[in-house]
Design a protein around this motif. Sequence first.
Motif, PDB file in Angstrom:
ATOM      1  N   MET A 203       0.894  -1.206   0.062  1.00  0.00           N
ATOM      2  CA  MET A 203       0.139   0.099   0.155  1.00  0.00           C
ATOM      3  C   MET A 203       0.770   1.366   0.114  1.00  0.00           C
ATOM      4  O   MET A 203       0.582   2.276  -0.506  1.00  0.00           O
ATOM      5  CB  MET A 203      -1.133  -0.203   1.210  1.00  0.00           C
ATOM      6  N   ALA A 204       2.010   1.182   0.616  1.00  0.00           N
ATOM      7  CA  ALA A 204       2.845   2.459   0.716  1.00  0.00           C
ATOM      8  C   ALA A 204       3.428   2.632  -0.510  1.00  0.00           C
ATOM      9  O   ALA A 204       3.734   3.636  -1.090  1.00  0.00           O
ATOM     10  CB  ALA A 204       3.816   2.181   2.010  1.00  0.00           C
ATOM     11  N   ALA A 205       3.975   1.527  -1.181  1.00  0.00           N
ATOM     12  CA  ALA A 205       4.677   1.530  -2.398  1.00  0.00           C
ATOM     13  C   ALA A 205       3.781   2.163  -3.706  1.00  0.00           C
ATOM     14  O   ALA A 205       4.523   2.738  -4.552  1.00  0.00           O
ATOM     15  CB  ALA A 205       5.196   0.196  -2.822  1.00  0.00           C
ATOM     16  N   LEU A 206       2.504   1.878  -3.487  1.00  0.00           N
ATOM     17  CA  LEU A 206       1.402   2.740  -4.474  1.00  0.00           C
ATOM     18  C   LEU A 206       1.395   3.893  -4.296  1.00  0.00           C
ATOM     19  O   LEU A 206       1.080   4.663  -5.178  1.00  0.00           O
ATOM     20  CB  LEU A 206       0.383   1.986  -4.338  1.00  0.00           C
ATOM     21  N   GLU A 207       1.844   4.496  -3.295  1.00  0.00           N
ATOM     22  CA  GLU A 207       1.858   6.147  -3.089  1.00  0.00           C
ATOM     23  C   GLU A 207       0.401   6.488  -3.368  1.00  0.00           C
ATOM     24  O   GLU A 207       0.058   7.456  -3.998  1.00  0.00           O
ATOM     25  CB  GLU A 207       2.893   6.812  -4.029  1.00  0.00           C
ATOM     26  N   LEU A 208      -0.439   6.006  -2.497  1.00  0.00           N
ATOM     27  CA  LEU A 208      -1.852   6.420  -2.413  1.00  0.00           C
ATOM     28  C   LEU A 208      -2.204   7.953  -1.928  1.00  0.00           C
ATOM     29  O   LEU A 208      -1.756   8.245  -1.121  1.00  0.00           O
ATOM     30  CB  LEU A 208      -2.673   5.311  -1.902  1.00  0.00           C
ATOM     31  N   THR A 209      -3.076   8.569  -2.646  1.00  0.00           N
ATOM     32  CA  THR A 209      -3.675   9.715  -2.055  1.00  0.00           C
ATOM     33  C   THR A 209      -4.562   9.645  -1.043  1.00  0.00           C
ATOM     34  O   THR A 209      -4.934   8.374  -0.889  1.00  0.00           O
ATOM     35  CB  THR A 209      -4.394  10.287  -3.201  1.00  0.00           C
ATOM     36  N   PRO A 210      -4.498  10.587  -0.064  1.00  0.00           N
ATOM     37  CA  PRO A 210      -5.466  10.368   1.048  1.00  0.00           C
ATOM     38  C   PRO A 210      -7.076   9.934   0.709  1.00  0.00           C
ATOM     39  O   PRO A 210      -7.660   9.069   1.267  1.00  0.00           O
ATOM     40  CB  PRO A 210      -5.487  11.935   1.808  1.00  0.00           C
ATOM     41  N   GLU A 211      -7.537  10.388  -0.376  1.00  0.00           N
ATOM     42  CA  GLU A 211      -8.632  10.174  -1.113  1.00  0.00           C
ATOM     43  C   GLU A 211      -8.769   8.547  -1.354  1.00  0.00           C
ATOM     44  O   GLU A 211      -9.669   7.985  -1.058  1.00  0.00           O
ATOM     45  CB  GLU A 211      -9.297  11.144  -2.071  1.00  0.00           C
ATOM     46  N   GLN A 212      -7.821   8.122  -2.104  1.00  0.00           N
ATOM     47  CA  GLN A 212      -7.933   6.822  -2.382  1.00  0.00           C
ATOM     48  C   GLN A 212      -7.451   5.922  -1.143  1.00  0.00           C
ATOM     49  O   GLN A 212      -8.285   4.704  -1.138  1.00  0.00           O
ATOM     50  CB  GLN A 212      -6.436   6.483  -3.443  1.00  0.00           C
ATOM     51  N   THR A 213      -6.732   6.421  -0.282  1.00  0.00           N
ATOM     52  CA  THR A 213      -6.838   5.323   1.114  1.00  0.00           C
ATOM     53  C   THR A 213      -7.929   5.339   1.580  1.00  0.00           C
ATOM     54  O   THR A 213      -8.403   3.995   2.088  1.00  0.00           O
ATOM     55  CB  THR A 213      -5.791   6.107   1.867  1.00  0.00           C
ATOM     56  N   THR A 214      -8.898   6.336   1.902  1.00  0.00           N
ATOM     57  CA  THR A 214      -9.919   6.386   2.300  1.00  0.00           C
ATOM     58  C   THR A 214     -10.899   5.492   1.819  1.00  0.00           C
ATOM     59  O   THR A 214     -11.934   4.632   2.256  1.00  0.00           O
ATOM     60  CB  THR A 214     -10.464   7.880   2.330  1.00  0.00           C
ATOM     61  N   LYS A 215     -11.137   5.668   0.400  1.00  0.00           N
ATOM     62  CA  LYS A 215     -12.001   4.779  -0.323  1.00  0.00           C
ATOM     63  C   LYS A 215     -11.648   3.419  -0.383  1.00  0.00           C
ATOM     64  O   LYS A 215     -12.535   2.520  -0.178  1.00  0.00           O
ATOM     65  CB  LYS A 215     -12.072   5.248  -1.867  1.00  0.00           C
ATOM     66  N   ILE A 216     -10.462   2.810  -0.386  1.00  0.00           N
ATOM     67  CA  ILE A 216      -9.764   1.379  -0.148  1.00  0.00           C
ATOM     68  C   ILE A 216     -10.297   0.984   1.105  1.00  0.00           C
ATOM     69  O   ILE A 216     -10.587   0.089   1.555  1.00  0.00           O
ATOM     70  CB  ILE A 216      -8.351   1.476  -0.752  1.00  0.00           C
ATOM     71  N   GLN A 217      -9.991   1.787   2.325  1.00  0.00           N
ATOM     72  CA  GLN A 217     -10.293   1.329   3.567  1.00  0.00           C
ATOM     73  C   GLN A 217     -11.902   1.121   3.574  1.00  0.00           C
ATOM     74  O   GLN A 217     -12.248   0.194   4.275  1.00  0.00           O
ATOM     75  CB  GLN A 217      -9.706   2.470   4.578  1.00  0.00           C
ATOM     76  N   ALA A 218     -12.648   2.010   3.248  1.00  0.00           N
ATOM     77  CA  ALA A 218     -14.021   1.700   3.109  1.00  0.00           C
ATOM     78  C   ALA A 218     -14.585   0.574   2.265  1.00  0.00           C
ATOM     79  O   ALA A 218     -15.291  -0.526   2.749  1.00  0.00           O
ATOM     80  CB  ALA A 218     -14.744   2.852   2.669  1.00  0.00           C
ATOM     81  N   LEU A 219     -13.701   0.275   1.283  1.00  0.00           N
ATOM     82  CA  LEU A 219     -13.933  -0.814   0.312  1.00  0.00           C
ATOM     83  C   LEU A 219     -13.671  -2.080   1.267  1.00  0.00           C
ATOM     84  O   LEU A 219     -14.590  -3.271   0.985  1.00  0.00           O
ATOM     85  CB  LEU A 219     -13.243  -0.808  -0.633  1.00  0.00           C
TER      86      LEU A 219
END
Length: 169
Positions: free
Chosen positions: A40-56
Amino acid sequence: MKKLSIIAAFLLVTATATWAMAGQGQRSLDGQGHMNPAVMAALELTPEQTTKIQALHESTSQKITPFKAQLVTKRAEMKVLWTQPSLDADKIKATQKEIQALRAQIREIQTDMRITFRSLLTPEQTSKLLAMGFGKVGRHKKGAGYGQGQGKYRGQGNGQGAGCLRNAN
């Protein structure tokens, strides 16, 4: 004897259901249920992406949990059916079909989650993810082949993988 079988089945179902529910901790998006912070860190996710992925991930976990509990119960029922002095072939086959249906439902939910996860990534992130081996499961996954297992016997486990050679100098 029958009373003992019923008690044993009840204890088995209770213990395995408790174990299944306790295993709802850290998860991932690799289809196996293990979160890999390094990926997940290597993908350099945006905060918005991180929130959406956690919710998913949470949503998927909530959807799968009841199916896993039913699967534990059905497996316990199957064990009881196989330990009876006289086998009931029809019940065994029916229970097996129920187990297969539950597994199929879990796989479908996981597939939907993986598709949604991939749709949240940019093309660059998708390339990084694929380069890390995301999507490889089962025997094609590095290190999942035959090799030295957990104990002293050889078998599937923490081996070097099917294509690796030991001491290749």
